[in-house]
Scaffold this motif. Structure first.
Motif, PDB file in Angstrom:
ATOM      1  N   LEU A  26      23.341  46.477  43.106  1.00 25.03           N
ATOM      2  CA  LEU A  26      24.771  46.741  42.982  1.00 25.03           C
ATOM      3  C   LEU A  26      25.039  48.242  43.050  1.00 25.03           C
ATOM      4  O   LEU A  26      24.332  49.020  42.429  1.00 25.03           O
ATOM      5  CB  LEU A  26      25.309  46.209  41.647  1.00 25.03           C
ATOM      6  N   ASP A  82      31.438  45.792  39.577  1.00 28.85           N
ATOM      7  CA  ASP A  82      32.234  44.619  39.981  1.00 28.85           C
ATOM      8  C   ASP A  82      31.646  43.891  41.183  1.00 28.85           C
ATOM      9  O   ASP A  82      32.086  42.795  41.522  1.00 28.85           O
ATOM     10  CB  ASP A  82      33.708  44.977  40.183  1.00 28.85           C
ATOM     11  N   GLU A  83      30.632  44.466  41.810  1.00 27.15           N
ATOM     12  CA  GLU A  83      29.961  43.744  42.893  1.00 27.15           C
ATOM     13  C   GLU A  83      29.190  42.533  42.383  1.00 27.15           C
ATOM     14  O   GLU A  83      28.799  41.671  43.168  1.00 27.15           O
ATOM     15  CB  GLU A  83      29.016  44.687  43.658  1.00 27.15           C
ATOM     16  N   TRP A 122      30.336  40.074  40.878  1.00 24.73           N
ATOM     17  CA  TRP A 122      31.126  38.866  41.099  1.00 24.73           C
ATOM     18  C   TRP A 122      30.767  38.175  42.411  1.00 24.73           C
ATOM     19  O   TRP A 122      30.833  36.948  42.499  1.00 24.73           O
ATOM     20  CB  TRP A 122      32.633  39.183  41.080  1.00 24.73           C
ATOM     21  N   SER A 123      30.392  38.968  43.389  1.00 27.07           N
ATOM     22  CA  SER A 123      30.099  38.367  44.705  1.00 27.07           C
ATOM     23  C   SER A 123      28.819  37.530  44.662  1.00 27.07           C
ATOM     24  O   SER A 123      28.553  36.759  45.576  1.00 27.07           O
ATOM     25  CB  SER A 123      29.978  39.454  45.774  1.00 27.07           C
ATOM     26  N   LEU A 124      28.010  37.676  43.584  1.00 21.05           N
ATOM     27  CA  LEU A 124      26.778  36.892  43.454  1.00 21.05           C
ATOM     28  C   LEU A 124      27.008  35.587  42.708  1.00 21.05           C
ATOM     29  O   LEU A 124      26.126  34.740  42.644  1.00 21.05           O
ATOM     30  CB  LEU A 124      25.707  37.691  42.694  1.00 21.05           C
ATOM     31  N   SER A 161      31.898  32.112  41.228  1.00 21.83           N
ATOM     32  CA  SER A 161      33.310  32.423  41.020  1.00 21.83           C
ATOM     33  C   SER A 161      34.063  31.210  40.498  1.00 21.83           C
ATOM     34  O   SER A 161      35.155  30.947  40.850  1.00 21.83           O
ATOM     35  CB  SER A 161      33.969  33.020  42.243  1.00 21.83           C
TER      36      SER A 161
END
Ligand SMILES: [Mg+2]
Length: 155
Positions: free
Chosen positions: A143, A147-148, A150-152, A155
């Motif tokens: 990362l 906030d990156e 969240w992409s993992l 969601s």
């Protein structure tokens, strides 16, 4: 709303905080608070003493977000990062992490400990370790900003 991760384990120094300091790394407090608000169980696994870790989290105003804070213990014995991660998981009430549980750390030792426990090893690029060293230690993602994460997630 389904939590995006079963749980998340964080290293402390260089991951939640600026390396060698007790200031929060930029964007980290917002991430921790958002994960907590979404019902994600959070743990800290640190090579610092447990009491020190609790005090740092208090100072950051984040202690209440963490269900589990594991450090090297009051006797000062250091048994290695993998042992601390195991203790952090026990603090969450599990002996093994649910699939898809990330561990965020800024050092190769964090990522190796994550792998030893079946956690998804996620490197953080703000701790001062070269990105290449994190990939070499088995990071599945590195990362650049908190906030990156969240992409993992689911969601
Ligand atoms: Mg660290």
């Amino acid at each position: 709303m389904t939590p995006p991760f079963p749980a998340v384990v964080f290293d402390l120094d260089g991951t939640l905080t600026v390396p060698g300091a007790t200031r929060p790394a930029p964007g980290v407090a917002a991430l921790v608070e958002a994960l907590h608000a979404r019902g994600v169980d959070l743990a800290v696994a640190t090579s610092a003493g447990t009491a020190t870790a609790r005090r740092v989290l208090d100072d950051l105003g984040l202690r209440g977000c963490f269900a589990s804070v594991a450090g090297r213990g009051v006797d000062g014995r250091y048994a290695g990062k993998a042992a601390v991660v195991g203790e952090a998981l026990l603090g969450l009430g599990v002996t093994a992490a649910a699939p898809g549980t990330p561990m965020l750390g800024d050092s190769p030792a964090d990522l190796e400990a994550a792998r030893a426990h079946g956690l998804v090893p996620v490197g953080v690029g703000w701790g001062g370790t070269r990105e290449g060293a994190l990939w070499a230690a088995g990071a599945t993602a590195v990362l650049r900003r908190p906030d990156e994460l969240w992409s993992l997630g689911a969601s």
